[in-house]
Design a protein around this motif. Structure first.
Motif, PDB file in Angstrom:
ATOM      1  N   LEU A 171       0.820  -1.212   0.000  1.00 37.21           N
ATOM      2  CA  LEU A 171       0.000   0.000   0.000  1.00 37.21           C
ATOM      3  C   LEU A 171       0.860   1.271   0.000  1.00 37.21           C
ATOM      4  O   LEU A 171       0.545   2.251  -0.660  1.00 37.21           O
ATOM      5  CB  LEU A 171      -0.907  -0.026   1.244  1.00 37.21           C
ATOM      6  CG  LEU A 171      -2.135   0.849   1.216  1.00 37.21           C
ATOM      7  CD1 LEU A 171      -3.014   0.547   0.012  1.00 37.21           C
ATOM      8  CD2 LEU A 171      -2.950   0.661   2.499  1.00 37.21           C
ATOM      9  N   THR A 172       1.967   1.227   0.731  1.00 39.43           N
ATOM     10  CA  THR A 172       2.856   2.391   0.783  1.00 39.43           C
ATOM     11  C   THR A 172       3.466   2.638  -0.595  1.00 39.43           C
ATOM     12  O   THR A 172       3.568   3.788  -1.044  1.00 39.43           O
ATOM     13  CB  THR A 172       3.978   2.160   1.816  1.00 39.43           C
ATOM     14  OG1 THR A 172       3.387   1.654   3.000  1.00 39.43           O
ATOM     15  CG2 THR A 172       4.735   3.432   2.110  1.00 39.43           C
ATOM     16  N   ALA A 173       3.859   1.561  -1.260  1.00 43.68           N
ATOM     17  CA  ALA A 173       4.441   1.719  -2.601  1.00 43.68           C
ATOM     18  C   ALA A 173       3.414   2.319  -3.559  1.00 43.68           C
ATOM     19  O   ALA A 173       3.748   3.138  -4.421  1.00 43.68           O
ATOM     20  CB  ALA A 173       4.952   0.380  -3.117  1.00 43.68           C
ATOM     21  N   ILE A 174       2.157   1.930  -3.392  1.00 41.85           N
ATOM     22  CA  ILE A 174       1.092   2.491  -4.250  1.00 41.85           C
ATOM     23  C   ILE A 174       1.017   4.009  -4.023  1.00 41.85           C
ATOM     24  O   ILE A 174       0.957   4.794  -4.971  1.00 41.85           O
ATOM     25  CB  ILE A 174      -0.268   1.810  -3.935  1.00 41.85           C
ATOM     26  CG1 ILE A 174      -0.250   0.360  -4.426  1.00 41.85           C
ATOM     27  CG2 ILE A 174      -1.433   2.589  -4.563  1.00 41.85           C
ATOM     28  CD1 ILE A 174      -1.458  -0.472  -4.018  1.00 41.85           C
ATOM     29  N   ASP A 175       1.077   4.407  -2.762  1.00 39.28           N
ATOM     30  CA  ASP A 175       0.993   5.850  -2.462  1.00 39.28           C
ATOM     31  C   ASP A 175       2.199   6.618  -2.994  1.00 39.28           C
ATOM     32  O   ASP A 175       2.079   7.767  -3.406  1.00 39.28           O
ATOM     33  CB  ASP A 175       0.846   6.065  -0.952  1.00 39.28           C
ATOM     34  CG  ASP A 175      -0.530   5.622  -0.468  1.00 39.28           C
ATOM     35  OD1 ASP A 175      -1.440   5.542  -1.310  1.00 39.28           O
ATOM     36  OD2 ASP A 175      -0.676   5.336   0.729  1.00 39.28           O
ATOM     37  N   VAL A 176       3.371   5.982  -2.993  1.00 41.18           N
ATOM     38  CA  VAL A 176       4.572   6.650  -3.511  1.00 41.18           C
ATOM     39  C   VAL A 176       4.408   6.943  -5.010  1.00 41.18           C
ATOM     40  O   VAL A 176       4.890   7.948  -5.521  1.00 41.18           O
ATOM     41  CB  VAL A 176       5.828   5.780  -3.258  1.00 41.18           C
ATOM     42  CG1 VAL A 176       7.047   6.370  -3.952  1.00 41.18           C
ATOM     43  CG2 VAL A 176       6.107   5.640  -1.773  1.00 41.18           C
ATOM     44  N   MET A 177       3.667   6.063  -5.706  1.00 39.03           N
ATOM     45  CA  MET A 177       3.507   6.238  -7.168  1.00 39.03           C
ATOM     46  C   MET A 177       2.550   7.376  -7.517  1.00 39.03           C
ATOM     47  O   MET A 177       2.533   7.861  -8.648  1.00 39.03           O
ATOM     48  CB  MET A 177       2.988   4.945  -7.801  1.00 39.03           C
ATOM     49  CG  MET A 177       4.018   3.838  -7.874  1.00 39.03           C
ATOM     50  SD  MET A 177       5.364   4.220  -9.025  1.00 39.03           S
ATOM     51  CE  MET A 177       4.772   3.437 -10.523  1.00 39.03           C
ATOM     52  N   CYS A 178       1.756   7.800  -6.532  1.00 38.61           N
ATOM     53  CA  CYS A 178       0.758   8.835  -6.790  1.00 38.61           C
ATOM     54  C   CYS A 178       1.458  10.135  -7.200  1.00 38.61           C
ATOM     55  O   CYS A 178       2.433  10.543  -6.568  1.00 38.61           O
ATOM     56  CB  CYS A 178      -0.039   9.043  -5.502  1.00 38.61           C
ATOM     57  SG  CYS A 178      -1.538   9.931  -5.784  1.00 38.61           S
TER      58      CYS A 178
END
Ligand code: GLA
Length: 434
Positions: free
Chosen positions: A252-259
């Motif tokens: 989930l954190t990696a997903i947020d970093v891609m935002c």
């Protein structure tokens, strides 16, 4: 005698490997219609869609060996991974035995790679797959093996001679030779040194910049010759863990970093939120606790929505049916590999539900709904909220159910399990050929 030596030294076998490799080139030509491109032209064509493959770190770490790589190459063919588009087999850190004190030439660990790297690359190529390796921009790698600092040209030449097609280049032990404020410039200089050295070999080698994100590699990754750049710290086999330098982060954190990084991705240059942990189930080298089936499927869905590199991180010679159903789903892979190369952006957020949108070729759109909640939820989002053109009639295809789904006029509605991600492709009815 190792299995590899038997396979390469056996009379006639070298010739067979050579002929098989020529066969791959011809196959490539037929499928991709590439005509004998000059090296510079081939470089321009590198990674026009995100690279797909496998990396040894998550499952094997310091236990990677030629046996592991050969078995992985065999499994790529027998499991259907190769046919699904996975191509690069990359040895990560701790393959190195040392650097010769007289010649300065790197050599592999002689126990785990007794046949040498060239023979191993030949074996991978004989399966019509591509071969990758790892090094580091500093004096040592993250696993304390010799790094390429000051040896960029020598190492790049060696990698090219071995037949390397992909280099992952890490950032541990980079000399902090100026003030902290120069850190950013230093990273650019070190990656450019290797990027230039790779180009000078004349061999098309995908350059994977692995600086983890603190120095914004999306701003300079292409400039230094990179085709992909890590934007996050290492993703562990876990759902949620905040970003920090000490431990692995969650999916989930990696997903947020891609935002908000979507403007930096496109053909020939990709944001890389790290390798996939799908199928690990808390086994292998990196651990983290493991994820549920829905969480693994969410990683695949979101990585494909992001046009992220798809580098597998589980042992592929004994994948469960569940893992195969995720990794071999051609509908979701097609979203990742769409030739437009657009990275999804977040269009809607409500009560722990998010909608992400990715423009696809042929005026199609991929929509992903992500449930961050630890409970099941039902959602309805209007096409207006999702920024979908209301004047167009769409067919809605569910890429995990593999079927066209009926939706109410002007909205998408669905119910979702905890941490689930559902992905739909919207195709304008006017575009349908049948
Ligand atoms: C760093 C990288 C990882 C892996 C290890 C190897 O942590 O981010 O992906 O390559 O080094 O030591």
């Amino acid at each position: 005698m190792t299995q590899l030596i038997k396979k390469t030294i056996f009379p006639g076998m070298t010739l067979i490997l050579f002929l098989l490799t020529i066969g791959c080139i011809n196959q490539d030509k037929a499928t991709k219609e590439t005509v004998q491109a000059a090296p510079q032209e081939e470089l321009l064509q590198l990674s026009l869609t995100p690279p797909m493959g496998w990396n040894s770190w998550n499952p094997f770490g310091a236990n990677v060996s030629e046996k592991v790589i050969m078995e992985t190459a065999d499994a790529f063919v027998s499991s259907g991974l190769k046919d699904a588009g996975y191509t690069y087999i990359v040895i990560d850190d701790i393959w190195q035995g040392g650097r010769d004190s007289v010649t300065g030439i790197l050599y592999p660990d002689r126990v785990r790679f007794p046949s040498g790297i060239k023979a191993l690359a030949d074996y991978v190529h004989s399966k019509c797959l591509k071969f990758g390796i790892y090094s580091d921009a500093g004096t040592l790698t993250c696993g304390d093996r010799p790094g390429s600092f000051g040896y960029e040209e020598k190492d790049a030449k060696l990698f090219a001679e071995w037949g390397v097609d992909y280099l992952k280049y890490d950032f541990c032990y980079c000399p902090d030779y100026a003030s902290l404020h120069n850190d950013y410039k230093m990273a650019i200089a070190r990656y450019k040194a290797m990027g230039d050295a790779l180009k000078a070999t004349g061999r098309p080698i995908v350059f994977s910049v692995c600086e983890w994100g603190p120095r914004s590699p999306w701003l300079w990754g292409r400039e230094v010759g990179g085709q992909l750049w890590r934007v996050s710290y290492d993703v562990g086999d876990k759902w949620d863990e905040p970003r920090n330098e000490q431990s692995q982060i969650g999916i989930l954190t990696a997903i947020d970093v891609m935002c908000d990084l979507e403007r930096f991705a496109g053909p020939g240059g990709w944001n890389d939120p790290d390798m996939l942990v799908i199928g690990l189930k808390n086994s292998g080298f990196i651990k983290g606790g493991g994820c549920t089936f829905e969480e693994y499927r969410t990683q695949m869905s979101m990585w494909c929505m992001f046009s992220a590199p798809l580098m597998l991180g589980c042992p592929v010679n004994n994948m469960t049916e569940e893992t195969k159903s995720i990794l071999l789903n051609k509908d979701i892979i097609a979203i990742d590999q769409d030739p437009l190369g657009k990275q999804a952006f977040r269009v809607w957020r409500k009560d722990g539900i998010e909608a992400w949108k990715k423009p696809l070729s042929g005026d199609r759109v991929a929509l992903a709904f992500l449930n961050r909640n630890s409970k099941e939820v039902s959602i309805t989002a209007s096409l207006e909220q999702l920024e979908i053109d209301l004047k167009v009639d769409y067919k809605v295809y569910d890429v995990w159910k593999h079927e066209i789904v009926k939706q109410p006029a002007g909205a998408i509605t669905t119910s979702m399990k905890s941490h689930e991600c559902q992905v739909f492709v919207l195709t304008p009815l006017a575009n349908q050929t049948n």
